[in-house]
Design an enzyme around this catalytic site. Structure first.
Site, PDB file in Angstrom:
ATOM      1  N   LYS A 264       9.450 -22.166 -16.090  1.00  0.00           N
ATOM      2  CA  LYS A 264      10.126 -21.628 -17.280  1.00  0.00           C
ATOM      3  C   LYS A 264      11.629 -21.469 -17.047  1.00  0.00           C
ATOM      4  O   LYS A 264      12.434 -21.923 -17.849  1.00  0.00           O
ATOM      5  CB  LYS A 264       9.536 -20.256 -17.671  1.00  0.00           C
ATOM      6  CG  LYS A 264       8.051 -20.283 -17.996  1.00  0.00           C
ATOM      7  CD  LYS A 264       7.534 -18.926 -18.482  1.00  0.00           C
ATOM      8  CE  LYS A 264       7.607 -17.814 -17.455  1.00  0.00           C
ATOM      9  NZ  LYS A 264       6.725 -17.979 -16.287  1.00  0.00           N
TER      10      LYS A 264
ATOM     11  N   ARG B 109       4.818 -10.775 -22.372  1.00  0.00           N
ATOM     12  CA  ARG B 109       3.852 -11.062 -21.306  1.00  0.00           C
ATOM     13  C   ARG B 109       2.540 -10.325 -21.538  1.00  0.00           C
ATOM     14  O   ARG B 109       1.632 -10.452 -20.733  1.00  0.00           O
ATOM     15  CB  ARG B 109       4.449 -10.579 -19.993  1.00  0.00           C
ATOM     16  CG  ARG B 109       4.705 -11.700 -18.972  1.00  0.00           C
ATOM     17  CD  ARG B 109       5.413 -11.048 -17.816  1.00  0.00           C
ATOM     18  NE  ARG B 109       5.491 -11.790 -16.625  1.00  0.00           N
ATOM     19  CZ  ARG B 109       6.610 -12.336 -16.160  1.00  0.00           C
ATOM     20  NH1 ARG B 109       7.722 -12.318 -16.886  1.00  0.00           N
ATOM     21  NH2 ARG B 109       6.618 -12.909 -14.986  1.00  0.00           N
TER      22      ARG B 109
ATOM     23  N   ARG C 202      10.338 -21.871  -3.310  1.00  0.00           N
ATOM     24  CA  ARG C 202      11.285 -21.453  -4.351  1.00  0.00           C
ATOM     25  C   ARG C 202      12.395 -20.581  -3.755  1.00  0.00           C
ATOM     26  O   ARG C 202      12.153 -19.721  -2.918  1.00  0.00           O
ATOM     27  CB  ARG C 202      10.544 -20.677  -5.435  1.00  0.00           C
ATOM     28  CG  ARG C 202      11.460 -20.237  -6.553  1.00  0.00           C
ATOM     29  CD  ARG C 202      10.703 -20.060  -7.811  1.00  0.00           C
ATOM     30  NE  ARG C 202      10.258 -18.686  -7.990  1.00  0.00           N
ATOM     31  CZ  ARG C 202       9.877 -18.199  -9.164  1.00  0.00           C
ATOM     32  NH1 ARG C 202       9.866 -18.961 -10.237  1.00  0.00           N
ATOM     33  NH2 ARG C 202       9.472 -16.958  -9.274  1.00  0.00           N
TER      34      ARG C 202
ATOM     35  N   ARG D 266      12.765 -14.618  -3.240  1.00  0.00           N
ATOM     36  CA  ARG D 266      12.376 -13.354  -3.865  1.00  0.00           C
ATOM     37  C   ARG D 266      11.208 -12.743  -3.102  1.00  0.00           C
ATOM     38  O   ARG D 266      10.277 -13.451  -2.726  1.00  0.00           O
ATOM     39  CB  ARG D 266      11.959 -13.607  -5.322  1.00  0.00           C
ATOM     40  CG  ARG D 266      13.123 -13.722  -6.260  1.00  0.00           C
ATOM     41  CD  ARG D 266      12.718 -14.237  -7.622  1.00  0.00           C
ATOM     42  NE  ARG D 266      11.554 -13.578  -8.205  1.00  0.00           N
ATOM     43  CZ  ARG D 266      11.051 -13.905  -9.403  1.00  0.00           C
ATOM     44  NH1 ARG D 266      11.621 -14.862 -10.114  1.00  0.00           N
ATOM     45  NH2 ARG D 266      10.004 -13.288  -9.876  1.00  0.00           N
TER      46      ARG D 266
ATOM     47  N   ARG E 184       0.243 -11.858  -8.773  1.00  0.00           N
ATOM     48  CA  ARG E 184       0.942 -12.198 -10.024  1.00  0.00           C
ATOM     49  C   ARG E 184       0.109 -13.177 -10.853  1.00  0.00           C
ATOM     50  O   ARG E 184       0.090 -13.102 -12.084  1.00  0.00           O
ATOM     51  CB  ARG E 184       2.331 -12.767  -9.714  1.00  0.00           C
ATOM     52  CG  ARG E 184       3.279 -11.700  -9.168  1.00  0.00           C
ATOM     53  CD  ARG E 184       4.533 -12.297  -8.582  1.00  0.00           C
ATOM     54  NE  ARG E 184       5.395 -12.889  -9.581  1.00  0.00           N
ATOM     55  CZ  ARG E 184       6.378 -13.749  -9.297  1.00  0.00           C
ATOM     56  NH1 ARG E 184       6.610 -14.087  -8.038  1.00  0.00           N
ATOM     57  NH2 ARG E 184       7.120 -14.230 -10.250  1.00  0.00           N
TER      58      ARG E 184
HETATM   59  P1  AMP Z   1       9.831 -13.247 -13.611  1.00  0.00           P
HETATM   60  O1  AMP Z   1      11.174 -13.475 -13.041  1.00  0.00           O
HETATM   61  O2  AMP Z   1       9.747 -13.571 -15.070  1.00  0.00           O
HETATM   62  O3  AMP Z   1       8.745 -13.927 -12.818  1.00  0.00           O
HETATM   63  O4  AMP Z   1       9.549 -11.671 -13.513  1.00  0.00           O
HETATM   64  C1  AMP Z   1       9.500 -11.013 -12.261  1.00  0.00           C
HETATM   65  C2  AMP Z   1       8.771  -9.689 -12.399  1.00  0.00           C
HETATM   66  O5  AMP Z   1       9.467  -8.850 -13.342  1.00  0.00           O
HETATM   67  C3  AMP Z   1       7.351  -9.780 -12.931  1.00  0.00           C
HETATM   68  O6  AMP Z   1       6.396 -10.076 -11.924  1.00  0.00           O
HETATM   69  C4  AMP Z   1       7.159  -8.382 -13.511  1.00  0.00           C
HETATM   70  O7  AMP Z   1       6.944  -7.427 -12.486  1.00  0.00           O
HETATM   71  C5  AMP Z   1       8.550  -8.101 -14.114  1.00  0.00           C
HETATM   72  N1  AMP Z   1       8.622  -8.573 -15.516  1.00  0.00           N
HETATM   73  C6  AMP Z   1       9.447  -9.542 -16.010  1.00  0.00           C
HETATM   74  N2  AMP Z   1       9.252  -9.718 -17.324  1.00  0.00           N
HETATM   75  C7  AMP Z   1       8.272  -8.838 -17.674  1.00  0.00           C
HETATM   76  C8  AMP Z   1       7.601  -8.557 -18.898  1.00  0.00           C
HETATM   77  N3  AMP Z   1       7.881  -9.210 -20.030  1.00  0.00           N
HETATM   78  N4  AMP Z   1       6.634  -7.592 -18.892  1.00  0.00           N
HETATM   79  C9  AMP Z   1       6.341  -6.905 -17.761  1.00  0.00           C
HETATM   80  N5  AMP Z   1       6.925  -7.134 -16.569  1.00  0.00           N
HETATM   81  C10 AMP Z   1       7.878  -8.107 -16.519  1.00  0.00           C
END
Ligand code: AMP
Length: 212
Positions: free
Chosen positions: A13, A88, A123, A156, A167
């Site tokens: 994404k 999400r 990554r 990360r 996740r």
């Molecule tokens: P991402 O970079 O989108 O993979 O997000 C990293 C982490 O941020 C996720 O594993 C969640 O812990 C938190 N996070 C990001 N976006 C959301 C969301 N829309 N709802 C809940 N947690 C989120």
């Protein structure tokens, strides 16, 4: 255009959205990037989010809904936006609808779990600007340095294999129901994201041209 990108962590994404906004000239809103910046700055939201993110759990809906509503009310979102990693959960999607935030399409980037785990191994991310790379398939021009802002790249903490497994479990349980949510509204499009980022970009660009 008002777009949502759905897909497991590591489905591509972030990479795709970075490529798309160069042409579309609308802002991309990544809640993951917003939260990581908040953690880095030590803001109250960052302090609250840290624990959830590092254990691979979702940050509570009310925190996310507040962040997104505030961001979408800014002027640069008037002509459209791309949501990356949000909504999400069903309550997040319902909150957007209830706030009158309609969307043109929800695009699911489809990748099997085994491939996700492989991708996450390599990554690397720029914490400053959010750009993502892969040591083999999307390397930066200079090893370990972000092409966009010149900051050092890091792995990360939530990309370690055990957290990735958690996740993925959270994705299937909490986020996958959004596929039916948007399908029932006639907004869902599924795009294969198992090949190169350029290949996925072409599929998405063709799709957007067909729904304009
Ligand atoms: P991402 O970079 O989108 O993979 O997000 C990293 C982490 O941020 C996720 O594993 C969640 O812990 C938190 N996070 C990001 N976006 C959301 C969301 N829309 N709802 C809940 N947690 C989120």
């Amino acid at each position: 255009m008002k777009l949502i990108f759905l897909g497991a962590p590591g489905a591509g994404k972030g990479t795709l959205v970075e490529m798309l906004i160069k042409d579309l000239k609308i802002p991309a809103i990544s809640t993951g990037n917003i939260l990581r910046a908040a953690i880095k700055e030590g803001t109250p939201i960052g302090l609250k989010a840290q624990e959830y993110i590092s254990s691979g759990k979702l940050v509570p809906d009310e925190v996310i809904i507040g962040i997104v509503k505030e961001r979408l009310s800014q002027k640069d979102c008037e002509n459209g936006f791309i949501l990356d990693g949000v909504p999400r959960t069903i309550p997040q999607a319902e909150a957007l609808e209830n706030a009158g935030i309609g969307i043109d399409a929800a695009i699911l980037l489809d990748v099997p779990d085994e491939m996700i785990e492989e991708r996450m191994e390599g990554r690397r991310t720029c914490i400053k600007c959010g750009a993502t790379y892969h040591i083999k398939t999307i390397p930066p021009k200079v090893e370990g340095i972000c092409d966009v802002c010149g900051d050092p790249l890091t792995r990360r903490k939530d990309d370690d294999p055990e957290t990735v497994k958690e996740r993925l479990r959270v994705y299937h349980r909490e986020t996958e129901p959004l596929v039916d949510f948007y399908r029932s509204r006639g907004k869902l499009h599924i795009v294969d994201s198992t090949q190169t980022p350029e290949h996925t970009l072409k599929l998405v660009t063709d799709l957007l041209a067909s729904i304009k």
